[in-house]
Design an enzyme around this catalytic site. Structure first.
Site, short mmCIF file in Angstrom:
data_model
loop_
_atom_site.label_atom_id
_atom_site.label_comp_id
_atom_site.label_asym_id
_atom_site.label_seq_id
_atom_site.Cartn_x
_atom_site.Cartn_y
_atom_site.Cartn_z
N CYS A 129 21.36 12.72 12.28
CA CYS A 129 20.82 13.24 11.01
C CYS A 129 20.83 14.76 11.02
O CYS A 129 19.95 15.39 11.62
CB CYS A 129 19.41 12.70 10.79
SG CYS A 129 18.64 13.35 9.30
N CYS A 132 17.77 16.36 9.40
CA CYS A 132 16.54 16.30 10.22
C CYS A 132 16.61 17.30 11.39
O CYS A 132 15.64 17.97 11.68
CB CYS A 132 16.33 14.91 10.80
SG CYS A 132 16.71 13.56 9.70
N ASP A 133 17.75 17.36 12.07
CA ASP A 133 17.81 18.08 13.35
C ASP A 133 18.65 19.35 13.31
O ASP A 133 18.69 20.10 14.30
CB ASP A 133 18.41 17.16 14.44
CG ASP A 133 17.57 15.90 14.63
OD1 ASP A 133 16.35 16.00 14.41
OD2 ASP A 133 18.12 14.85 15.00
#
Ligand code: NAP
Length: 300
Positions: A129, A132-133
């Protein structure tokens, strides 16, 4: 209470079904394991959902959830289902529910490459992701694997703040939209490796390199990289379902033209079912269609 419809999964498909069910005056139960939105929450920027020139997936998800003012919304993981009787039983980790119709809208999870150290390095350089990261790789080198819209979007997103982004795809042509492919090709920070496949992650405690193989020449190259983002598609979330539901060889649920499975009054919508185009808009379309089909069947 016996609900008219119980929807499992609050992604765009499930939330649209809940909205249309609610507006048709049905008693609607929407069950979600974690938080609403499904995969779209990981989309940094959605540009092809009509009515929004651009919106983050998370904001779009919150807007959809806000519209669901007259339904029952519960969080909890479904552990077992009894779908054979006219009143279906759903048991979550917390409660038991009854419903006349069950709609499976559990979407799909990122597919893994299957390398021996993939799990060990997940969260230590390997991610599924970018939204997200990605921020962990500011000013660093990131490598994206895949040739679909997710991989292309991820590469563009990471190029906003990474020093360099490698995009690795196994074929010569990308699968994603032509406009997004153009943007990727024009972006000077993105280095494209078509006709290459990843064959190894290198790193003990953290990822340091990725080894690629040229599919034409079989030559290998090791590229130093701080992060790898794997975007090679999704696997339908069907592990909680009883065996009796018909699926294809890749575990996508087979539905008829009314989005009903082989079990009476059990439906499947969105990315969990066999379909050609997996987009937010097609998931929403499934959500609206399924309520129309249920209403036709029960004459509501
Ligand atoms: P996808 O379209 O299925 O693409 C997966 C990509 O990964 C393909 O390019 C595939 O290669 C490659 N791949 C699969 N297995 C591989 C392996 N073992 N090793 C290396 N490469 C592998 O998946 P997606 O990009 O996640 O998209 C899923 C759906 O969501 C699509 O319908 C997409 O259009 C939609 N989506 C839309 C948006 C948007 O509209 N903004 C954003 C993201 C996703 P091949 O091409 O050779 O098969």
């Amino acid at each position: 209470m016996i609900y008219d419809i119980a929807i499992i999964g609050a992604g765009p498909a499930g939330m649209t079904a809940a909205l249309y069910g609610m507006r048709a005056g049905m008693k609607v139960l929407l069950l979600e394991k974690a938080f609403p939105g499904g995969q779209m929450v990981s989309s940094n920027y959605v540009e092809n959902y009509p009515g929004f020139v651009g919106i983050s997936g998370a904001e779009l998800a919150m807007n959809m959830k806000k519209q669901l003012t007259e339904i029952t919304y519960k969080t909890g993981e479904i552990l077992s289902l009894n779908l054979s009787e006219s009143v279906k039983i759903l048991r979550s980790s917390k409660e038991e529910f009854q419903a006349k119709n069950v709609i499976i809208a559990t979407g799909a999870n990122p597919r893994k490459l299957g390398f021996p150290n993939e799990e060990r390095l997940t969260g230590r350089g390997v991610s599924y992701c970018a939204t997200c990261d990605g921020a962990f790789y500011r000013g660093k080198t990131a490598t994206v694997i895949g040739g679909g819209n997710t991989a292309l979007d991820d590469a563009l997103y990471l190029a906003n703040f990474c020093e360099c982004v490698n995009l690795v795809h196994r074929r010569s042509e990308f699968r994603g939209d032509a406009t997004t492919v153009e943007k990727v090709k024009e972006n000077e920070k993105i280095h494209i490796y078509t006709e290459h496949i990843p064959i190894e992650f290198v790193g003990e405690d953290v990822l340091t390199d990725i080894v690629l193989k040229n599919t034409n020449t079989n030559e290998t190259v090791s590229i130093p990289t701080d992060g790898v983002f794997i975007a090679i598609g999704y696997q339908p979330n069907v592990s909680f379902l009883p065996d009796g539901i018909l699926k294809n060889e890749t575990n996508e649920i087979i539905t008829d033209k009314d989005l009903m499975t082989n079990l009476d009054n059990v439906y499947a919508i969105g990315d969990v079912r066999r379909k050609e185009l997996r987009q937010i808009v097609t998931a929403c379309s499934d959500g609206a269609e399924v309520i129309s089909a249920i209403r036709r069947k029960v004459n509501v």
